[in-house]
Enzyme design. Sequence first.
Site, short mmCIF file in Angstrom:
data_model
loop_
_atom_site.label_atom_id
_atom_site.label_comp_id
_atom_site.label_asym_id
_atom_site.label_seq_id
_atom_site.Cartn_x
_atom_site.Cartn_y
_atom_site.Cartn_z
N ASP A 14 3.85 -59.75 -35.73
CA ASP A 14 2.83 -58.88 -35.15
C ASP A 14 3.51 -57.83 -34.27
OD1 ASP A 14 0.26 -58.00 -34.57
OD2 ASP A 14 -0.48 -60.01 -34.17
N HIS A 42 2.47 -48.81 -34.23
CA HIS A 42 1.76 -49.96 -33.66
C HIS A 42 2.22 -51.28 -34.28
CE1 HIS A 42 -1.33 -47.84 -31.23
NE2 HIS A 42 -0.95 -46.83 -32.00
P1 ADQ Z 1 -4.26 -55.51 -34.92
O1 ADQ Z 1 -3.44 -56.03 -36.04
O2 ADQ Z 1 -5.67 -55.23 -35.21
O3 ADQ Z 1 -3.60 -54.20 -34.27
P2 ADQ Z 1 -4.46 -56.92 -32.24
O4 ADQ Z 1 -3.53 -56.19 -31.35
O5 ADQ Z 1 -4.45 -58.39 -31.96
O6 ADQ Z 1 -4.10 -56.68 -33.76
O7 ADQ Z 1 -6.02 -56.57 -32.08
C1 ADQ Z 1 -6.55 -55.36 -31.94
C2 ADQ Z 1 -7.96 -55.42 -31.28
O8 ADQ Z 1 -9.00 -55.89 -32.16
C3 ADQ Z 1 -8.02 -56.29 -30.04
O9 ADQ Z 1 -8.50 -55.49 -29.01
C4 ADQ Z 1 -9.00 -57.41 -30.38
O10 ADQ Z 1 -9.83 -57.81 -29.31
C5 ADQ Z 1 -9.84 -56.81 -31.48
N1 ADQ Z 1 -10.25 -57.90 -32.36
C6 ADQ Z 1 -9.43 -58.71 -33.07
N2 ADQ Z 1 -10.18 -59.63 -33.72
C7 ADQ Z 1 -11.46 -59.38 -33.41
C8 ADQ Z 1 -12.70 -60.01 -33.74
N3 ADQ Z 1 -12.71 -61.10 -34.51
N4 ADQ Z 1 -13.86 -59.49 -33.25
C9 ADQ Z 1 -13.82 -58.41 -32.45
N5 ADQ Z 1 -12.68 -57.79 -32.08
C10 ADQ Z 1 -11.52 -58.27 -32.56
C11 ADQ Z 1 -2.41 -53.41 -34.48
C12 ADQ Z 1 -1.10 -54.19 -34.57
C13 ADQ Z 1 -0.92 -55.04 -33.32
C14 ADQ Z 1 -0.97 -54.16 -32.06
C15 ADQ Z 1 -2.22 -53.27 -32.08
C16 ADQ Z 1 -2.20 -52.25 -30.96
O11 ADQ Z 1 -1.08 -55.00 -35.73
O12 ADQ Z 1 0.32 -55.74 -33.36
O13 ADQ Z 1 -1.00 -54.98 -30.91
O14 ADQ Z 1 -2.31 -52.55 -33.30
O15 ADQ Z 1 -1.03 -51.50 -30.95
#
Ligand code: ADQ
Length: 460
Positions: free
Chosen positions: A364, A156
Amino acid sequence: MPGRLIIASNRTAVPGEPRAGGLAVALSDALEERGGGVWFGWSGETLVRETRGVRIFADNKIDFALADLTEDEYEGYYLGYANRALWPVFHYRIDLAHFSDGDFEAYESVNRRFGRLLTQLTRKDDTVWVHDYHFLLMGQEMRASGWDGPMGFFLHIPFPAPEVFTSLPQHQRLARGLCSFDLVGFQTERDTANFTRYLVETFDAEILDDGRISVFDRIVRPQTFSIGVDPDDLADLSVGDEATSAAKRLGRIIDQRALVIGVDRMDYSKGLPQRMQAFGRMLDENEAFRGHVSFLQIAPPSREGVDAYQNLREQLDQLAGQINADYADLDWMPIRYLARGYSRGTLTGLYRLARVGLVTPLYDGMNLVAKEFVAAQDPEDPGVLILSEFAGAAEQLRDAILVNPHDISAVSDSIRTALTMPLDERRDRWRLLNEKVREKDISWWRNTFLEELEKTRSDY
Ligand code: ADQ
């Protein structure tokens, strides 16, 4: 007829836990569509000594299989190797990486123990799908304990350039682990190319005509599967009760002012201090916007056991305080910074209310927030996405305003451009972005990965 699907990820979506993200739903759907399966992962509990085996919670067609960690394993495997070594290196932050042999041993031993436990849960004809950087060695451990069916892995987070990956003292061991899988999925073409180049340069691997790689006396297929969201669900949510009431609550406070929004886990890879600085710079340089724009940053703390995350929290508290002290007035607060999470319904309402989505990670894997922001917009009056060129999503979302998140003045300029963008251009850009978000949605990601993985079954 294939057997069950067996998924492994550090945390599962066991019912009753507040983790109803898109990924959790997508994987649950995959298990259900398959007629049943197992979702294996850490229970979230740490015990002084390891005493319990796997606990199974049956929920409809899915068996959640949960294993505990000892306190030492949690420290070495999770906080240590996964989050103090792999996470920073894979996000190009060697400066923050901490290399400890003890942490690696804990990581290896948890991968071994979990790999064996998972092998015991499999049956002939099953298909195994392992997720993310916590379990890079799990495939090799499963092979060693007798699993010889199809087995795929999806990373991921980014796979870094070989020059950076090789800073990990155990890089060769990790690469062997990854090559035990039949299919290794990455978020972007850049990640797939980095992995391939690493194997060729380090092990003299041979790239076959069909893209598979011959290395360590076996064949592995690296392939790009950019993860997506469920756009219909998000669009529905964004006009639902929860979204509307959140937008009303915030709307009352910001009055008619334009809203700039950022939503991230509090993580140093997300570029949060730089983003706040850029917003401050925009106010420094544009008197006309003072009093007329509000920046909402939602960032719930994560991995608080790791020093770098505590430092980030202090830095953000200070920056937000400073910008607010410089510019706030009796009836206007420039930055509203909330260190807590919100439900998906609430977030979609806030995305839809916003004129600008600021998604500026320093690095990211994909960044689902960028895609969620697009999916939640009002097609008649859409907001503008400002997106870091270092987010995996930038490979697809070329019609966002793309920025270098390190370049504070460029990000500041892009906020001004977004705030003054004419409606026609906002609509045109949004339409193109939305097409991309819909083209590769979460079902596409899951189905194409599993189809490719099924093809490897014929090799057995
Ligand atoms: P993350 O680093 O967590 O994931 P991201 O893909 O932006 O990054 O977010 C994951 C989920 O968490 C999103 O569905 C988002 O809505 C939710 N989220 C983020 N901040 C939030 C908040 N403040 N309150 C509630 N919900 C929140 C990792 C990798 C990413 C990759 C994902 C999926 O780092 O690059 O896109 O996995 O593969």
